[in-house]
Design an enzyme around this catalytic site. Sequence first.
Site, short mmCIF file in Angstrom:
data_model
loop_
_atom_site.label_atom_id
_atom_site.label_comp_id
_atom_site.label_asym_id
_atom_site.label_seq_id
_atom_site.Cartn_x
_atom_site.Cartn_y
_atom_site.Cartn_z
N HIS A 114 -42.28 -9.37 -16.75
CA HIS A 114 -41.90 -8.43 -15.71
C HIS A 114 -43.14 -7.67 -15.26
CE1 HIS A 114 -39.67 -5.34 -13.54
NE2 HIS A 114 -38.65 -6.16 -13.59
N ASP A 135 -32.76 -11.23 -16.30
CA ASP A 135 -32.19 -12.54 -15.99
C ASP A 135 -32.00 -13.42 -17.22
OD1 ASP A 135 -31.84 -12.25 -13.23
OD2 ASP A 135 -33.95 -12.67 -12.82
#
Length: 378
Positions: A261, A315
């Site tokens: 991320h 996710d």
Amino acid sequence: MMVCEYKPGLEGIPAAQSSISNVDGQKGILEYRGIQIEELAEKSTFLETAYLLIWGELPTSEELAAFEYEVRYHRRIKYRICDMMKCFPESGHPMDALQASAAALGLFYARRDLNNPIYIRNAVVRLIAKIPTMVAAFQLMRNGNDPVRPRDDLDYSANFLYMLNEQEPDSLAARIFDVCLILHAEHTMNASTFSARVTASTLTDPYAVVASAVGTLGGPLHGGANEEVIQMLEEIGSVENVRPYIEDCLERKSKIMGFGHRVYKIKDPRATILQNLAEQLFAKFGQDKYYDIAQEIERVVEEKLGHKGIYPNVDFYSGLVYRKLGIPTDLFTPVFAIARVAGWLAHWKEQLEENRIFRPSQVYDGKRGIPYMPIEHR
Ligand code: SDX
């Protein structure tokens, strides 16, 4: 004018001043309007959270009841939208169907009155109400069935699962789905939100704003990763295959889906909550062999890439929850969009409050002063 250094992906460059959400990527904290995500996941509902994000404060019980009523009232979609969707190729991706349908709403609600709070409210209500109906309708129609009409006696999440599966969902399943929507509703200046704000800054209509954000969310580096995670789990197939698969990915320098991320350098707090939700579903509805594989992937990736700050993102575990809820894999990203429309609309509204059109500069590194060469001499 000050000349800034070019940063690929605009890493670390503020694109807006915003009071909607906040991420502390070192500590793994996410807050919506100052309230921690863990607390909202435990105590709130998606519609209450959407209200909080869009209007800035938790609603009173009267305000919430009015909002819920309006959303319920606007859930149906026009026959002409359904007819249009029936013409979409059934092999097409549901994100493309959603992007086209969201944009088509603008054809029916064309009056653009961005200074009028009633116009803003109606657009918010319509988009939040109709997007789940459009996702469910495409799913049924691509399988040759008629869309299911929304049920007024069911709340937002239960109604979506009902429209999708044509049966009333279990109450734990509906609550867990609602929590998933809370977790995905907003996340500071991610790619699709940036896209929404850029589109909003031209003063176009909110349906175009949402359609452009849906298009951006679909990519595998953003919301589309949840679908790719399941494909990776299927490809790996067993716990023993995890280590060689990950080692091979790293050797080929390919990205492991659901990991990493730009902002979080530890495990995304939403991934922790989603993992917990998956476990609740497995306890009630039976285990999923892919969960063992997923846990082993997390262990191996942490061992190999933890030093780079690469951990599961939102996710990674969401697909396991959606699978257990009976949602087809290629609807995972549209489900992400059902939730994120709340964040996009909050940013649309905030952008309009102090709008200036986005018009960044570039670093030009091409040729200059080249004479035009007639075609016969090329
Ligand atoms: C979402 O921004 C948001 O807030 C998004 C989101 C939201 O709620 O809106 O949180 C939702 O989009 C989650 C992310 C879903 N995408 C994926 O799971 C795809 C896999 N992840 C990556 O491609 C990547 O981590 C990104 C796209 C999420 C972030 O990209 P960055 O910040 O540009 O990082 P990078 O690609 O430049 O990687 C930095 C380093 C590199 O190593 P070095 O070259 O420095 O040695 O980390 C490595 C990368 O190779 N790396 C990975 C990796 N992610 C980063 N290596 C292996 N697998 C990965 N997944």
